[in-house]
Design an enzyme around this catalytic site. Sequence first.
Site, PDB file in Angstrom:
ATOM      1  N   GLU A  44       0.831  -1.195   0.000  1.00 46.61           N
ATOM      2  CA  GLU A  44       0.000   0.000   0.000  1.00 46.61           C
ATOM      3  C   GLU A  44       0.873   1.256   0.000  1.00 46.61           C
ATOM      4  O   GLU A  44       1.938   1.292   0.626  1.00 46.61           O
ATOM      5  CB  GLU A  44      -0.877  -0.009   1.252  1.00 46.61           C
ATOM      6  CG  GLU A  44      -1.788   1.197   1.399  1.00 46.61           C
ATOM      7  CD  GLU A  44      -2.539   1.215   2.721  1.00 46.61           C
ATOM      8  OE1 GLU A  44      -3.620   1.808   2.762  1.00 46.61           O
ATOM      9  OE2 GLU A  44      -2.026   0.627   3.718  1.00 46.61           O
ATOM     10  N   LYS A 119      -9.896   0.933  -1.399  1.00 45.46           N
ATOM     11  CA  LYS A 119      -9.901   0.627   0.026  1.00 45.46           C
ATOM     12  C   LYS A 119     -11.258   1.025   0.602  1.00 45.46           C
ATOM     13  O   LYS A 119     -11.774   2.115   0.337  1.00 45.46           O
ATOM     14  CB  LYS A 119      -8.773   1.392   0.724  1.00 45.46           C
ATOM     15  CG  LYS A 119      -8.533   0.992   2.172  1.00 45.46           C
ATOM     16  CD  LYS A 119      -7.280   1.674   2.701  1.00 45.46           C
ATOM     17  CE  LYS A 119      -6.955   1.233   4.123  1.00 45.46           C
ATOM     18  NZ  LYS A 119      -5.709   1.856   4.615  1.00 45.46           N
ATOM     19  N   CYS A 153      -4.832  -3.328   3.847  1.00 43.00           N
ATOM     20  CA  CYS A 153      -4.410  -2.934   5.191  1.00 43.00           C
ATOM     21  C   CYS A 153      -5.565  -2.954   6.210  1.00 43.00           C
ATOM     22  O   CYS A 153      -5.977  -4.022   6.655  1.00 43.00           O
ATOM     23  CB  CYS A 153      -3.734  -1.567   5.112  1.00 43.00           C
ATOM     24  SG  CYS A 153      -2.620  -1.181   6.493  1.00 43.00           S
TER      25      CYS A 153
END
Length: 298
Positions: A44, A119, A153
Site C-alpha cells: 500500500e 480501500k 491494510c
Amino acid sequence: MKLRVSAVQYHLHSIRSFEEFANQCEHYIRNAQEYEAEFVLFPEFFTTQLLSIGDENGRAMGIEALPGFTEQYLQLFIRLATHYNMHIVGGTHVIQREGRLYNVAHLFFPDGTIGEQAKLHITPFEIEGWNMAAGDELKVFDTAKGRIAILTCYDIEFPEIVRMVKAAGADVIFCPSCTDDRHGFHRVRYTSHARAIENQVYVVLTGTVGSLPTVDLMRANFGQAAIITPNDIPFPPKGLAAEGELNNDMLVTADLDLSLLYEVREKGSVTTWRDRRTDLYTDWGSSTQRGTVNDVSQ
C-alpha cells in the site's frame, strides 16, 4: 491447483525521477520472475515515493499531486505484467475522482487488462492527514489460477468483508499494507492470521519499509511480508508459508496449493467455514448476500 506468489517488502527512499521508480519496480519483478512467481504483491502507498521527486522548485509534493502520476503508473505496470506474463497487485495508488482522493489497489493481468479495488475502510490517519475517501464496492477477481480478492491494510481488520469474498469463492486474499509502527503492523498481521483461520483461505501480506524524509506522513515505515496459511496439519504449524526479515528490502516467495484448502474445509482438524452458526448470525454464503460482491472475470 497451485500458484506461486511473491510479496515485495518495498524499500521507500527519496528518488529524482519516475525512471528511478520504474527501475526499482522492475528489479523486484525480475527477481520474482527468477523464482517463477505467477503473482506479485506490492504494498500500500508505495507510489508515494514519487512525491519525493519534488516540484519545479525541488520541494517534495503533497498527496494531492500523486494522481498526476496515474497514467505513468498504469502504463508501467501494464508493461511489466504483459512482458513478464504475471499477475501483479500493484500495491495501491492514490487516484482522484469527482474531486475526491481514493486509495485504490490495481490488479494487472498478463493480458494487459486492469482490475480495481478501492480501500473500503479508511483510518483516522488517512482522513485527517489526507482527506481520503472510502470506496463503496467489494469485488472478487477471476484469474487463470483461481478466484482472488484484494483487501487493503485496515480492510483486513474487518471480518465481515473477508467472509463476503470467501462466500463469493475467493481462496486467496492479497493484502497490501503500509504501517508506521509496531502497533499498526501487528494489528494487520494478527488479523490476517485470524482471517486465514476463520475462512480457511490464504492471505498474502506485505508492507513498506524504509522512509521518505521529505514526504509528509511517510517518514516512518514498519513492515514485513508474510504468506499466511490456515492452521491445520497440511500447513506449517505457525500458519506461515514464508515471511520476510523485518524492515529489510527484500522479496518472499511461496507456493499455495488450493487443493489443501478444499481438503481442510471438508475434513480438517477444525472446519471453521462449514461450522458457522448461521442460525445465530448472518450467512454470507447465501445467494442474497453473495450478490453484494461484484465478480470480475478475466
